[in-house]
Design an enzyme around this catalytic site. Structure first.
Site: not given
Ligand code: NAD
Length: 510
Positions: A234, A268
């Site tokens: 991720e 993110c």
């Protein structure tokens, strides 16, 4: 020599303790202990595993405010954000597993083609073993604990290597699992930095779940390849927001400000590139500027924007802003970055161009560059040029247009008329495309990703042989040719020799 990590509040500079980094021998011992614990843990019923999770959920509910304060202390984020995005999301994910894990992990029957009659087929979801979770500092609680809980629910034992930037949250997670009372070795937390992480990878866990930067993700994948360890990565993002001229402008402006500046932009999935239709640019910029100027910065309460968490990140944010300003961009708000302060003023940049760092590289700070576009095809092209593809948002009152654009974006997740929020639905898988990562967690596929999907086909076993077995005969060729034409061709090819061959083959089965 033992290294020690200081526990430091980035917003105040206060040092409130320390933790010793795990030694290489401790890393190896932890993996061995987790492997021993796996046999018993993987044999527990799902209901029993979920009982541990329920007790963690109760603890989070009862002590949420106190836990959020501790996360604020580790990160500098405002306590409300810590509560909403770390505690609430974790409790919600636990509830999701309590309701749905049984269905997601139960053996799943699948159809079996008629030619394989009378066999039956199903998928069995088998725990993998020891799962290593390596986590970052921006949401140091939930980005560690949600993959850990997913791995545990699926029957794995877990080793967490939390970020060295926020070590107190690693300690907090360790304490929580002690309170929950999991059996010895089921969860181990190894404190430390990249050396500890890299040692953990080479200690050959059965799966690595990594959240962090692209550069580290590549290193981990390369090291994991040595032993063919499955990895889930991720990674970073440069998430675009597209505002069409028919969007609810006030809502889009509110969404842009929150999406760009929540957690000081250290997300993110934060909005890092904003494309607004040229017809509504002036009005939209006015709204976004006004709302940004109204934000209060402070710690830990009565503010919208807290401090930065990582001092290193400030250097990157500054370099991106400086690069943009030097190349002709304008800071409509903020822009002046003092390197001696952990509080960065929310910054809106206009006059930016696609070549600038601020539009290409992950900034991970409170900066919102805004550009205009004139048509749908153009904005899709601009958005898809990025090497990243984590999340994106499309803002329009036209449902068909918004969905058409959403589906054309190269992005693992897309929100329509909202930002970031796809992650909040635990039914939706989460993950990136391109440089933003590999694999998915959350949702059914995300839980099953912590298992081996074992395909099981079951024949009653009463016939002495099968059509495809030895000894081969000319009859088998005739029979398979007849079947191929019947099942997959334009018309069946039946003739007497074929029917006779099938009859003889049927007799050979008994
Ligand atoms: P990072 O890559 O520097 O560190 C992440 C973790 O990896 C830390 O625990 C670190 O100690 C460890 N590590 C570093 N080198 C290692 C190595 N060689 N072997 C094993 N472990 C190693 O990332 P960060 O700065 O902590 O986090 C910020 C990054 O994370 C940003 O790029 C952000 O976009 C990304 N991120 C992604 C998601 C997502 O879900 N896609 C979520 C949050 C953050």
């Amino acid at each position: 020599m033992m290294s020690v990590l200081s526990l430091r509040n980035p917003a105040t500079g206060e040092v409130f303790g320390s933790v010793t980094e795990a030694s290489p021998a401790e890393v190896d011992a932890a993996v061995a202990k987790a492997r021993r614990a796996f046999a018993a843990w993987s044999a527990t019923s799902l209901a029993e595993r979920l009982r541990y999770l329920a007790s963690l959920r109760h603890y989070l509910v009862e002590h949420g405010e106190e836990l959020a304060q501790k996360i604020s202390q580790a990160t500098g984020k405002v306590t409300l954000e810590a509560y909403m995005t770390e505690i609430f999301v974790t409790a919600d994910t636990i509830r999701f597993y309590e309701k749905h894990a049984q269905q997601m992990l139960s053996p799943q029957p699948v159809p079996t083609p008629l030619v394989l009659w009378p066999k039956k087929s199903y998928i069995h979801y088998k725990p993998m073993g020891v799962v290593a979770v390596i986590s970052p500092w921006n949401y140091p609680f939930q980005l560690a604990i949600i993959p850990m809980l997913s791995a545990l629910v699926a029957g794995n034992t877990v080793i967490l290597k939390p970020s060295e930037v926020t070590p107190s949250t690693g300690l907090l997670i360790e304490e929580l699992f002690e309170i929950v009372g999991l059996p010895e070795g089921v969860v181990t937390v190894l404190h430390g930095g990249r050396e500890v992480g890299s040692r953990l990878v080479s200690a050959r866990p059965d799966k690595i779940f990594f959240t962090g930067s692209v550069a580290t993700g590549k290193k981990i994948m390369a090291a994991a390849a040595e032993h063919l360890i499955p990895v889930e990565l991720e990674l970073g993002g440069k998430d675009p927001m597209i505002v069409f001229d028919d969007a609810h402008l006030e809502r889009a402006a509110n969404g842009a400000v929150w999406g760009a500046f929540t957690n000081s932009g250290q997300v993110c999935m934060s909005v890092e590139r904003l494309y607004v239709h040229e017809r509504v640019y002036s009005e939209f910029l006015r709204l976004v500027t006004e709302k940004t100027k109204a934000l209060r910065q402070g710690f830990p309460e009565q503010a919208e924007v807290g401090s930065m968490t990582s001092p290193q990140q400030i250097g990157i944010v500054r370099a991106h802003i400086d690069d943009a300003l030097a190349a002709g961009a304008t800071a409509v708000t903020g822009g002046a970055i003092q390197t001696d302060s952990m509080f960065l003023a929310p910054t809106i940049l206009t006059g930016v161009t696609p070549e600038m760092k601020i539009m290409r590289e992950e900034t991970f700070g409170p900066v919102l560059p805004i550009v205009t576009f004139s048509d749908e095809a153009e904005v899709i092209r601009l958005v898809n040029e990025s090497p990243y593809g984590l999340n994106a948002s499309v803002w329009s009152a036209d449902k068909a247009k918004a969905q058409r654009v959403a589906e054309k974006l190269l992005s693992g997740n897309v929100c329509i008329n909202d930002v970031i929020i796809s992650y909040a639905n635990p039914h939706l898988p989460f993950g990136g495309v391109k440089d933003s990562g590999i694999g998915r967690y959350r949702g059914p596929v995300g839980l099953q990703a912590f298992t081996h999907s074992i395909s099981i086909i079951h024949d009653p076993g009463s016939k002495k042989r099968e059509f495809n077995w030895y000894p081969y005969t000319p009859d088998q060729q005739l029979m398979f040719s007849g079947l191929t034409h019947l099942l997959y061709g334009k018309r069946p090819k039946w003739n007497l020799p074929t029917l006779k061959a099938i009859w003889r083959e049927l007799k050979r089965l008994r």
